[in-house]
Design a protein around this motif. Structure first.
Motif, short mmCIF file in Angstrom:
data_model
loop_
_atom_site.label_atom_id
_atom_site.label_comp_id
_atom_site.label_asym_id
_atom_site.label_seq_id
_atom_site.Cartn_x
_atom_site.Cartn_y
_atom_site.Cartn_z
N ARG A 565 0.86 -1.19 0.00
CA ARG A 565 0.00 0.00 0.00
C ARG A 565 0.89 1.24 0.00
NH1 ARG A 565 -3.10 -3.48 3.86
NH2 ARG A 565 -5.28 -3.57 3.17
N GLU A 567 0.33 4.29 -0.06
CA GLU A 567 -0.03 5.44 0.78
C GLU A 567 0.64 5.35 2.15
OE1 GLU A 567 -2.18 3.41 -0.64
OE2 GLU A 567 -3.67 2.61 0.75
N ARG A 621 0.70 -1.25 -5.30
CA ARG A 621 -0.57 -0.60 -5.64
C ARG A 621 -0.39 0.91 -5.69
NH1 ARG A 621 -5.57 -1.21 -1.70
NH2 ARG A 621 -4.36 0.27 -0.46
N GLY A 770 -9.78 -7.38 -3.75
CA GLY A 770 -9.69 -6.58 -2.51
C GLY A 770 -10.98 -6.81 -1.74
N ASN A 772 -11.75 -6.51 1.30
CA ASN A 772 -12.20 -5.56 2.33
C ASN A 772 -13.22 -4.61 1.73
OD1 ASN A 772 -10.20 -6.73 3.89
ND2 ASN A 772 -8.71 -5.13 3.45
C1 PEP Z 1 -9.22 -4.35 0.04
O1 PEP Z 1 -10.07 -3.48 -0.15
O2 PEP Z 1 -9.48 -5.53 0.26
C2 PEP Z 1 -7.79 -3.99 0.06
C3 PEP Z 1 -6.86 -4.91 0.18
O3 PEP Z 1 -7.50 -2.66 0.01
P1 PEP Z 1 -7.55 -1.69 1.28
O4 PEP Z 1 -7.78 -2.52 2.46
O5 PEP Z 1 -6.24 -1.00 1.30
O6 PEP Z 1 -8.68 -0.81 0.92
#
Ligand code: PEP
Ligand code: MG
Length: 879
Positions: A565, A567, A621, A770, A772
């Motif tokens: 990540r 960021e 990313r 992703g 999450n």
């Molecule tokens: C996700 O959304 O599953 C992911 C890995 O990105 P983040 O948690 O950084 O939004």
């Protein structure tokens, strides 16, 4: 189908396969009786079918008749009758769900005693004291467990009786006083519950069975099931069994035994027993127990018989078993056996050792490597990775190391106060004399558990071990009184911090430093076996954003990075001002200058990460979060503006923060959308990355770079974002000799992206799910808000079986992953697929990811070992 089965009922398959129907305890009692032919007191099991029927529409009308029939059979088998005034049969009543479950009604002993049969027991045993002692125990237990009376007043009466005769222990209270105590107890029952203590044994029995049924839906039991993900619909069975007495005389005793050491895994039987005692005395830890070796001196023949049974049990179950036994006037009875709970260290050691073979000749047995792999759990691995103390403090007291790992926290003395403190966000150590299922809600939130009494098989020890919560039991030097404990002249009050080491049993005053644990050698053995099973089937990567984390992840077995990540690199204290400069830039030149500065620092970060993962794929990313996350909060600036005033820079920050503020930032300007309105940002990141890769190539390293674009919704936006990335890649690689390996792909984290994965695959070299965001967007559950406030209510009421941010929602979000994978591969057969949401480290989610054909899972570094094992288990399970 009958509701009730005797232990010797002829089932069609081995009874241990009927745990759904008979519960764990009942299935094992039937197995011990009818298959293993062990000396088991007779009895019967009221099935989980009956419990479910009861929960649905009350006490089934046929049940009384069936129980009566089984009681008659039991009376015939044992040659005694319930309530007989001469030589009565007494029974125990125990709950027994499919999974062992603290928090439910445990046991009622001595059922069948009443004003008449107690006399029979006195005559038949020629021991009046024993009879009335059994009766007073029964009245108190029954009143508390079945009739919901309070326990404390019974204790007070007992204490008063002891004081009256000037006795030191309960054993000093003579028969007459106990007789009087029984009368006082019965009066107390009437006073507390408004009902007389039931005298008819069949009425007592029905009350106890019903109490077990309703204990299934006690809050404590529900909380336990929620925590352990056990379905609320299973129901419990009830076991009714003829009593044998370990407290009849000094030729009697009772104990618990493990066929191997459940704490260390050592292949040596382990156990605790007490002469002249009932089972509860051992588990409650009120008296100090003796070891199995001590038994050689007291009951040598029974010791041999017991060890022979242990061998038979291990051969039969091909696993470590735990047992409860009672010796009645020189005869051994087995009351319970089951595959035993164990620590993580013990689980690993036993699994590996059992593949090597145990026993001699025709009795030799061993398990396969695959079986060994299936036996180790994620929790087992977690517990050996538990923190340990790095420094040595002054040891206040030493107890038994009952569950390994180090913990630091504020002490609380009741489960309720512990739970409240944990709700306030405090880390707590629960300190009790001993624990019971009553305390489970406090134990659940504790960093560590410390008890002043009890042995390695006490409630506290067994529960903590199962959860991997560090625990010390039997620290006798600790004297608890009210909201403090003292050791010598040191006093520790509620809220004071202590440290406990569940491996060494040491209690230390104050806060100690901790470091991660040192797993035993079997840890690597098991993981290597897991890796063999996984090879070319399901890879495990880590989510890491720094060289250090990446190196750590590689050490733990990660085969690349599935999510870096970027960021997180921006948030470092020396980067944040540069990012802000970029956001605040009013001219192109200012923005470019800020981007150039960012590029330099990012390149250094990328080099570190790529170097740590040299030769392995690294998914980088591009920037994902909304830009206002890099600015101070608007409110903070507003308050400052109104009080001390803002500097020029702060005024600019406030203006920018206000202009970037959004009502729903998680579904606002973030991910690839940010790239679309600030294209220079992604170009800068890609350039920094390519410079890092080029620098590594020059040093003869082998960077494998996957550039990932977040939060894609349509093919068109991905095509556009890809074109900027491609442009930078082409420019950078032009004329380069040793070109690094570079691919460009996207995250699939919106429902639309999953549904239209076929189109998106046209412009993507790989997908990373992703989950999450995909969970957030599929449910419409804010990932930042719902887990604390709403989720507990949803789980308690069964509106959701699991927290979908913890374990993937198999049929909703999981189905979108399946669909995305299928449609993506329909466009590109060889499309590389992975997952990098938190679910990548969750065993059940990994099972789904394997089934839908993903190539890898990616999770936080410390979960990598768990993911390696879980991936292998998924493959074996679905073979
Ligand atoms: C996700 O959304 O599953 C992911 C890995 O990105 P983040 O948690 O950084 O939004
Ligand atoms: Mg995301």
């Amino acid at each position: 189908m009958p509701y009730v089965y005797s232990f010797d009922h002829k089932h069609r398959r081995p009874p241990m396969e009927y745990k759904d129907l008979l519960g764990g305890k009942g299935a094992n009692l039937a197995e011990m009786t009818s298959v293993l032919k062990l000396p088991v007191p007779g009895g019967f099991t009221v099935s989980t079918d009956a419990c479910r029927a009861y929960m649905e529409s009350g006490w089934p009308s046929e049940l009384d008749g069936e129980i009566e029939k089984q009681v008659a059979k039991l009376e015939k088998d044992m040659g005694r009758t319930l309530g007989d005034p001469k030589d009565p049969l007494l029974v125990s009543v125990r709950s027994g769900a499919k999974f062992s479950m603290p928090g439910m009604m445990d046991t009622v002993l001595n059922l069948g005693l009443n004003d008449r049969s107690v006399k029979g027991l006195a005559t038949s045993t020629d021991n009046e004291r024993f009879a009335y002692d059994s009766y007073r125990r029964f009245i108190a237990m029954y009143a508390r467990i079945v009739m919901d009376a309070e326990g404390e007043p019974f204790e007070e009466l007992l204490e008063a009786a002891r004081e009256k005769v000037g006795g030191k222990t309960d054993a000093d209270i003579p028969a007459d006083a106990l007789k009087e105590l029984c009368d006082q107890y019965k009066a107390l029952v009437k006073e507390q519950t408004g009902k007389p203590f039931p005298q008819k044994p069949m009425k007592q029995l029905r009350g106890a069975v019903e109490a077990v049924f309703s204990s299934w839906n006690r809050p404590r039991a529900i909380a336990y099931r929620n925590r352990e993900h056990i379905a609320h619909t299973l129901g419990t069975a009830v076991n009714v069994q003829a009593m044998v007495f370990g407290n009849r005389d000094n030729d009697s005793g009772t104990g618990v035994g493990f066929t191997r050491n459940a704490a260390t895994g050592e292949n040596k039987p382990y156990g605790d027993f007490l002469v002249n005692a009932q089972g509860e005395d051992v588990v409650a830890g009120i008296r100090n127990t003796q070891s199995l070796d001590d038994m050689i001196g007291v009951f040598p023949e029974i010791h041999d018989e017991l060890l022979e049974i242990f061998e038979r049990l291990e051969r039969h179950y091909q696993d470590m078993c735990d047992t409860e036994f009672t010796i009645e006037q020189g005869k051994l009875w087995m009351l319970q056996t089951r595959v035993g709970k164990r620590t993580g260290v013990a689980a690993l050691k036993m699994a590996v050792e059992m593949t090597k073979g145990t026993g001699k000749g025709k009795d030799r047995w061993k398990i396969s490597r695959d079986t060994a792999l299936m036996r180790v759990t994620a929790d087992n691995l977690d517990s050996v990775l538990h923190p340990q103390f790095t420094d040595k403090g002054t040891v206040l007291a030493t107890g038994l190391g009952a569950s390994p790992g180090a913990a630091v926290g504020k002490v609380y003395f009741t489960a309720d106060e512990a739970a409240d403190a944990a709700d306030r966000g405090e880390e707590i150590i629960l300190v009790r004399n001993e624990t019971s299922p009553e305390d489970v809600h406090g134990m659940m939130v504790a960093e560590g558990i410390l008890t002043a009494r009890g042995g390695l098989v006490s409630h506290a020890a067994v529960v903590a071990r199962g959860w991997g919560t560090p625990a010390i039991v039997g620290a006798e030097a600790i004297k608890i009184s009210g909201k403090q404990f003292s050791v010598g002249d040191v006093t520790v009050a509620e809220g004071d911090v202590i440290s406990i080491d569940g491996t060494t049993g040491e209690v230390v005053l104050g806060e100690m430093h901790m470091a991660s644990g040192e797993p035993p050698p079997e840890f690597d053995t098991i993981l290597q076996w897991a890796d063999k099973v996984r090879k070319n089937k399901l890879a495990v990567r880590a989510n890491a954003d720094s060289g250090e984390d990446a190196a750590n992840a590689r050490e733990l077995g990660a085969e690349g990075i599935g999510l870096c990540r970027t960021e997180h690199m921006f948030l470092a204290p020396d980067r944040l001002p540069v990012v802000r400069r970029m956001i605040l830039a009013t001219t192109d030149e200012e923005e470019e200058a800020a981007l150039a500065d960012l590029r330099d620092v990012q390149q250094a970060d990328f080099e570190e990460v790529l170097e740590a993962m040299d030769g392995l794929p690294v998914t980088i990313r591009l920037l994902d979060p909304p830009l206002h996350e890099f600015l101070p909060p608007v409110e903070e600036l507003k308050i400052k503006e109104a009080t001390s005033g803002l500097s020029e820079q702060e005024q600019a920050e406030l203006a920018a923060a206000e202009s970037w503020a959004e009502h729903n930032p998680m579904i606002g300007t973030r991910g690839v959308r940010l790239g679309v309105i600030k294209p220079g940002l992604y170009a800068m990141q890609v350039r920094a990355l390519l410079d890092a890769a080029a620098a590594l190539r020059k040093r003869k390293k082998n960077p494998i770079v996957e550039i990932m674009i977040p939060l894609t919704v349509t093919r068109e936006e991905l095509a556009l974002a890809r074109s900027w990335v491609q442009e930078e890649v082409d420019a950078a690689l032009k004329g380069m000799r040793n070109k690094p390996d570079i691919t460009i792909g996207t995250m699939i984290e919106t429902p639309r992206a999953a549904v239209r994965a076929d189109e998106i695959a046209e412009v993507s070299d790989f997908f990373s799910f992703g989950t999450n965001d995909l969970t957030q967007l599929t449910f419409g559950f804010s990932r930042d808000d719902v887990e604390s406030r709403m989720m507990p209510a949803y789980l308690e009421q069964g509106l959701l079986k699991r927290n979908p941010f913890d374990t993937i929602d198999q049929t909703g979000v999981g189905d979108l992953v399946r669909l995305g994978a299928e449609r993506g591969r329909a466009t590109k057969k060889k499309l590389k697929l992975g997952v990098c949401g938190e679910h990548g480290g969750d065993p059940e989610s990994i099972d789904l990811f394997y089934r839908v054909g993903l190539d890898y899972v990616s999770c936080s570094p410390f979960r990598v070992p768990i993911a390696r094992l879980s991936a292998a288990q998924a493959i074996l399970r679905n073979a």
